[in-house]
Motif scaffolding. Structure first.
Motif, PDB file in Angstrom:
ATOM      1  N   LEU A 159      66.769   8.826  39.712  1.00 22.39           N
ATOM      2  CA  LEU A 159      67.605   8.700  38.524  1.00 22.39           C
ATOM      3  C   LEU A 159      67.090   7.577  37.622  1.00 22.39           C
ATOM      4  O   LEU A 159      67.147   7.689  36.385  1.00 22.39           O
ATOM      5  CB  LEU A 159      69.050   8.437  38.921  1.00 22.39           C
ATOM      6  CG  LEU A 159      69.780   9.589  39.623  1.00 22.39           C
ATOM      7  CD1 LEU A 159      71.205   9.190  39.976  1.00 22.39           C
ATOM      8  CD2 LEU A 159      69.789  10.844  38.768  1.00 22.39           C
ATOM      9  N   ALA A 174      64.595  14.043  40.256  1.00 17.57           N
ATOM     10  CA  ALA A 174      66.020  13.899  40.559  1.00 17.57           C
ATOM     11  C   ALA A 174      66.583  15.174  41.170  1.00 17.57           C
ATOM     12  O   ALA A 174      67.406  15.123  42.095  1.00 17.57           O
ATOM     13  CB  ALA A 174      66.780  13.529  39.285  1.00 17.57           C
ATOM     14  N   ARG A 196      77.185   9.732  41.016  1.00 17.58           N
ATOM     15  CA  ARG A 196      75.876   9.397  40.448  1.00 17.58           C
ATOM     16  C   ARG A 196      75.849   9.494  38.924  1.00 17.58           C
ATOM     17  O   ARG A 196      75.127   8.741  38.279  1.00 17.58           O
ATOM     18  CB  ARG A 196      74.785  10.283  41.057  1.00 17.58           C
ATOM     19  CG  ARG A 196      74.459   9.994  42.510  1.00 17.58           C
ATOM     20  CD  ARG A 196      74.337   8.523  42.794  1.00 17.58           C
ATOM     21  NE  ARG A 196      73.908   8.287  44.160  1.00 17.58           N
ATOM     22  CZ  ARG A 196      73.997   7.133  44.787  1.00 17.58           C
ATOM     23  NH1 ARG A 196      74.517   6.100  44.165  1.00 17.58           N
ATOM     24  NH2 ARG A 196      73.599   6.980  46.018  1.00 17.58           N
ATOM     25  N   ALA A 200      74.185   6.795  36.460  1.00 15.32           N
ATOM     26  CA  ALA A 200      73.250   7.115  35.374  1.00 15.32           C
ATOM     27  C   ALA A 200      73.805   6.645  34.029  1.00 15.32           C
ATOM     28  O   ALA A 200      73.047   6.191  33.158  1.00 15.32           O
ATOM     29  CB  ALA A 200      72.978   8.614  35.346  1.00 15.32           C
ATOM     30  N   CYS A 212      71.666  13.402  34.237  1.00 15.68           N
ATOM     31  CA  CYS A 212      71.988  13.405  35.664  1.00 15.68           C
ATOM     32  C   CYS A 212      72.711  14.690  36.050  1.00 15.68           C
ATOM     33  O   CYS A 212      72.438  15.276  37.104  1.00 15.68           O
ATOM     34  CB  CYS A 212      72.833  12.184  35.999  1.00 15.68           C
ATOM     35  SG  CYS A 212      73.296  12.062  37.737  1.00 15.68           S
TER      36      CYS A 212
END
Length: 552
Positions: A159, A174, A196, A200, A212
């Motif tokens: 990321l 990713a 996540r 990001a 992401c």
């Protein structure tokens, strides 16, 4: 010093072996042990990915690798094959190696942001936190989750590169990290999919979060060979257990805890407190407001903590996919990773090696103290650690080795979920017809003129045929597999074969691989062309002046 402490605590797993199931020791160890033993046996028969395990549930079969990610077990089976170890010592060694890998992957991630010493200190400190060093590897023996924790820093690293890149740069890496996580542990992957994007966003704002989400979708498509059959066959695979309501009983400050949850919640609060204390050392308000690693880690720390607490109850009620996580405390995997990153930043900004070392030393004492307490204060008649062969025999006869979640839906409806939680079961098992040959993934029956019942649970992946064509299969009232020939048949093969969902899943995975390779081609061309162009420029400018260089 911190790395030495990690190595010593990780060495407990291969030295003491796989713990025997108990209230405070090795809760999921028997399942991991028997799954590894059956996977290794399938490899010996030439089946690399046996989605249906014929020997589970006391030999009646189960949907284990239709719904359980296989990557961590593949690694343990490969380790057993390379070393020649039996399942129990191989699993203990694999557990220790995954814990060491957590330090290595966290170091690779943090080295992009801080000096090597600070990166190593943060990675080792994160691996010593009680949830990572005690709860998962010993108290719960969550083998797949321990493996997933070691892969989380690789997702963060991917990321980081994705947010820094332009256009499609970094998205393929990713997506690959997301797919690896999905093939290792689905609850951790589900939590990462929700948290996540916050990380990001902390790194690169809204653009980072959107990229992401795109990478997560591509990662799911990349893991389609596993995810699509798991979802498509859900109604045949005892799906009610995948949306277990027990998540409400595991929310911090929501319901009265038992003694096991008190240890887990104490580990959560300790890790969060250490993370916030280190964040105070590393942070200033302007740095927290600006996009970057510090803001990303702060958001990840708070988001992981919130998901374990009652304040996140509206999310658990509104997002049904979260209930598949089953235990909110599993977000400690991301919490521990965030604390490791904050510790590295704190060391880089305001080095305090003695305080960090003393704290790490105290954390490292928790696993041996816990094990000594369980062995010394536990019931004297209950075995705590067994030799390899004794350990395997113990697991083979113990109901905890066979997850009721892997009993097919038809068998569960017939009452087998309740029966497989105790041993022996009260129902008679069908006997194989005389002359029936056991195959790696099924049976060969010499002749069938009347219905034949097999000692296996029914599942749609079973197929039967002879030289004249396919033969019908069905489920008995007790949930067993029954061959019901509509004609006289000879040399009948009854096997587990890939379903339509598996075929579609492989197609989606292969198409996604091809698409990501095409996405990477411009980058590969640039990387190949740039050194040549630089060389030609230097030659034309006279920087490289030798005759041999000129000819080149």
């Amino acid at each position: 010093m911190l790395l030495t402490l990690v190595v010593l605590t990780a060495a407990l797993s291969p030295l003491l072996g796989v713990p025997v199931f108990g209230t405070f020791l090795g809760r999921d160890a028997d399942f991991a042990l028997m799954a590894l033993q059956m996977l290794s046996a399938a490899w010996a028969e030439g089946v690399f990915w046996p989605r249906w395990l014929m020997d589970t549930n006391y030999g009646l079969g189960g949907t284990t690798y239709y719904s359980y990610p296989p990557l961590a077990h593949w690694a343990a089976a490969a380790l057993a094959w390379i070393t020649g170890l039996s399942p129990a010592p191989a699993l203990g060694l694999a557990m220790g190696l995954w814990r060491l890998l957590t330090v290595g992957t966290a170091f690779l991630w943090l080295r992009r942001h801080v000096p090597a010493g600070a990166a190593l200190a943060g990675a080792a400190f994160g691996a010593l936190l009680p949830y990572t060093a005690l709860v998962d590897p010993w108290m719960r023996f969550a083998y797949g989750k321990t493996a997933a924790i070691s892969l989380l820093p690789l997702l963060l690293l991917a990321l980081d590169r994705m947010v820094e890149g332009r256009r499609a740069q970094g998205i393929a890496g990713a997506a690959l990290a997301y797919a690896a996580l999905a093939l290792t542990n689905l609850p951790v992957c589900c939590l990462a999919a929700h948290l996540r994007p916050l990380y990001a966003w902390g790194l690169g704002g809204r653009r980072g979060a959107l990229r992401c989400l795109l990478a997560g979708g591509l990662g799911a498509a990349l893991a389609g060979a596993f995810l699509l059959p798991a979802v498509g066959l859900l109604r045949h695979a005892n799906s009610a257990s995948l949306f277990n309501p027990s998540w409400a009983e595991n929310l911090l400050f929501y319901s009265p805890p038992n003694s096991r949850l008190l240890i887990i919640w104490g580990s959560t609060l300790l890790a969060a407190g250490l993370g916030l204390a280190l964040l105070r050392d590393a942070a200033t308000w302007p740095r927290l407001r600006a996009p970057g690693l510090l803001r990303a880690l702060a958001v990840l720390l708070l988001g992981s903590l919130v998901l374990t607490c009652v304040v996140s109850l509206p999310l658990w009620l509104a997002l049904p996919q979260l209930t598949a996580v089953e235990h909110p405390f599993r977000s400690n995997a991301l919490l521990s990773t965030a604390v490791a990153g904050i510790a590295a930043l704190a060391c880089a900004v305001r080095p305090r090696p003695r305080a960090l070392l003393f704290t790490g030393f105290g954390l490292a004492l928790l696993p041996p103290a816990f094990l000594a307490g369980v062995v010394g204060l536990g019931h004297p008649a209950w075995p705590k650690f067994l030799l390899a062969e004794q350990r395997l025999n113990f697991a083979r006869d113990f109901s905890g080795a066979y997850s009721w979640e892997h009993v097919p839906a038809e068998a569960a409806a017939s009452g087998w979920v309740a029966i497989t939680t105790r041993y022996p079961d009260p129902w008679a098992r069908p006997a194989l017809p005389p002359g029936t040959e056991r195959l790696p993934n099924g049976f060969r029956v010499p002749r069938a003129e009347a219905p034949v019942v097999f000692p296996q649970f029914y599942f749609p992946a079973w197929q039967a045929w002879d030289a004249l064509g396919p033969l019908p299969l069905r489920s008995t009232q007790e949930g067993f597999l029954e061959l019901a020939p509509d004609r006289s048949a000879t040399s009948v093969e009854v096997r587990i074969l890939p379903t339509l969902w598996e075929q579609i899943g492989w197609i989606v995975s292969l198409l996604t691989v091809a698409g990501l390779l095409l996405l990477r081609l411009p980058v590969l061309r640039l990387r190949t062309a740039a050194p040549l162009q630089e060389r030609l420029r230097r030659v034309s400018d006279g920087v490289v002046g030798g005759p041999q260089d000129q000819r080149r």
